[in-house]
Design a protein around this motif. Structure first.
Motif, PDB file in Angstrom:
ATOM      1  N   UNK A  42      38.560  45.017  42.496  1.00  0.00           N
ATOM      2  CA  UNK A  42      39.798  44.472  41.939  1.00  0.00           C
ATOM      3  C   UNK A  42      39.614  44.127  40.460  1.00  0.00           C
ATOM      4  N   UNK A  43      38.438  43.605  40.114  1.00  0.00           N
ATOM      5  CA  UNK A  43      38.185  43.263  38.714  1.00  0.00           C
ATOM      6  C   UNK A  43      38.285  44.504  37.836  1.00  0.00           C
ATOM      7  N   UNK A  45      40.027  47.153  38.554  1.00  0.00           N
ATOM      8  CA  UNK A  45      41.447  47.517  38.540  1.00  0.00           C
ATOM      9  C   UNK A  45      42.199  46.679  37.516  1.00  0.00           C
ATOM     10  N   UNK A  46      41.895  45.377  37.464  1.00  0.00           N
ATOM     11  CA  UNK A  46      42.570  44.494  36.500  1.00  0.00           C
ATOM     12  C   UNK A  46      42.251  44.944  35.080  1.00  0.00           C
ATOM     13  N   UNK A  47      41.000  45.303  34.850  1.00  0.00           N
ATOM     14  CA  UNK A  47      40.572  45.762  33.523  1.00  0.00           C
ATOM     15  C   UNK A  47      41.334  47.034  33.147  1.00  0.00           C
ATOM     16  N   UNK A  48      41.429  47.969  34.090  1.00  0.00           N
ATOM     17  CA  UNK A  48      42.131  49.229  33.819  1.00  0.00           C
ATOM     18  C   UNK A  48      43.620  48.996  33.573  1.00  0.00           C
ATOM     19  N   UNK A  49      44.203  48.056  34.303  1.00  0.00           N
ATOM     20  CA  UNK A  49      45.619  47.730  34.089  1.00  0.00           C
ATOM     21  C   UNK A  49      45.820  47.281  32.651  1.00  0.00           C
ATOM     22  N   UNK A  50      44.980  46.345  32.191  1.00  0.00           N
ATOM     23  CA  UNK A  50      45.115  45.843  30.816  1.00  0.00           C
ATOM     24  C   UNK A  50      44.928  46.964  29.799  1.00  0.00           C
ATOM     25  N   UNK A  51      43.934  47.818  30.020  1.00  0.00           N
ATOM     26  CA  UNK A  51      43.677  48.923  29.087  1.00  0.00           C
ATOM     27  C   UNK A  51      44.860  49.880  29.023  1.00  0.00           C
ATOM     28  N   UNK A  52      45.381  50.242  30.180  1.00  0.00           N
ATOM     29  CA  UNK A  52      46.500  51.191  30.209  1.00  0.00           C
ATOM     30  C   UNK A  52      47.737  50.579  29.566  1.00  0.00           C
ATOM     31  N   UNK A  64      48.062  37.384  33.544  1.00  0.00           N
ATOM     32  CA  UNK A  64      49.363  37.652  34.146  1.00  0.00           C
ATOM     33  C   UNK A  64      49.453  39.098  34.636  1.00  0.00           C
ATOM     34  N   UNK A  65      48.884  40.024  33.890  1.00  0.00           N
ATOM     35  CA  UNK A  65      48.866  41.418  34.323  1.00  0.00           C
ATOM     36  C   UNK A  65      48.081  41.546  35.628  1.00  0.00           C
ATOM     37  N   UNK A  66      46.938  40.855  35.716  1.00  0.00           N
ATOM     38  CA  UNK A  66      46.117  40.895  36.928  1.00  0.00           C
ATOM     39  C   UNK A  66      46.867  40.261  38.100  1.00  0.00           C
ATOM     40  N   UNK A  67      47.530  39.149  37.836  1.00  0.00           N
ATOM     41  CA  UNK A  67      48.289  38.470  38.896  1.00  0.00           C
ATOM     42  C   UNK A  67      49.429  39.365  39.395  1.00  0.00           C
ATOM     43  N   UNK A  68      50.093  40.056  38.470  1.00  0.00           N
ATOM     44  CA  UNK A  68      51.191  40.932  38.857  1.00  0.00           C
ATOM     45  C   UNK A  68      50.657  42.110  39.682  1.00  0.00           C
ATOM     46  N   UNK A  69      49.508  42.632  39.293  1.00  0.00           N
ATOM     47  CA  UNK A  69      48.873  43.719  40.044  1.00  0.00           C
ATOM     48  C   UNK A  69      48.572  43.249  41.470  1.00  0.00           C
TER      49      UNK A  69
END
Length: 180
Positions: A42-43, A45-52, A64-69
């Motif tokens: 998950x960590x 995934x959170x990193x990739x979400x922020x990068x994208x 907040x992006x991680x929480x939304x994910x």
């Protein structure tokens, strides 16, 4: 005079417009699919979400992006299941549903038709009677109101209806639907 460029402001997810939210959700879904396929944490995934999101100039607070994910993961899991359903399965299910409704309606209509045979016999008797001839002639003379329904006074209409009934009942009898 040149304008000073300000650094883009980091926003909360709730500050985004609907289109940007939909884009974020779709990007997060793509990462979720990769996470399921590749099995990363998950960590990660959170990193990739922020990068994208950053690469698309969508600057959200990382937490907040991680929480939304995390909030959308259950939705993503259901969406992935739906996306993995073969198209033919959905087509076959649609055929099944339509056939089920059609056959139930046909069954009810056959039942109704079987139980209206006495009434159709009364119509047949009336159609060949002196009373029908009197009613027909009275209508020809304009003695009945203009808005009166006249299906029963139509020679071809009644004849065709009775013949159609006979043909359908013959078919039903030939496949033994009317017995019992």
């Amino acid at each position: 005079m040149s304008k000073k460029k300000h650094a883009p402001k980091v926003k909360h997810y709730s500050d985004l417009k609907q289109r940007a939210k939909a884009l974020c959700t779709n990007l997060m879904y793509a990462i979720y699919k990769d996470q399921v396929k590749e099995g990363f944490s998950d960590e990660e995934a959170h990193k990739r979400v922020c990068e994208v999101l950053n690469s698309r100039n969508i600057l959200l607070f990382p937490e907040e992006a991680a929480a939304m994910y995390e909030h959308k993961k259950n939705h993503f899991a259901k969406r992935l299941q739906r996306d993995n359903v073969p198209a033919d399965l959905n087509k076959m299910e649609a055929i099944y549903q339509k056939a089920s409704v059609t056959l139930k309606a046909l069954e009810a209509n056959i039942f109704d038709l079987q139980h209206m045979q006495d009434d159709l016999q009364k119509l047949s008797d009336y159609y060949g009677s002196k009373q029908w001839r009197k009613d027909f002639e009275a209508d020809e003379q304009g003695l009945y109101p203009e808005d009166l329904k006249r299906g029963v006074l139509s020679e071809d209409g009644v004849y065709n209806l009775l013949e159609q009934n006979k043909e359908i009942m013959d078919v039903l009898k030939s496949i033994d639907i009317t017995s019992g």
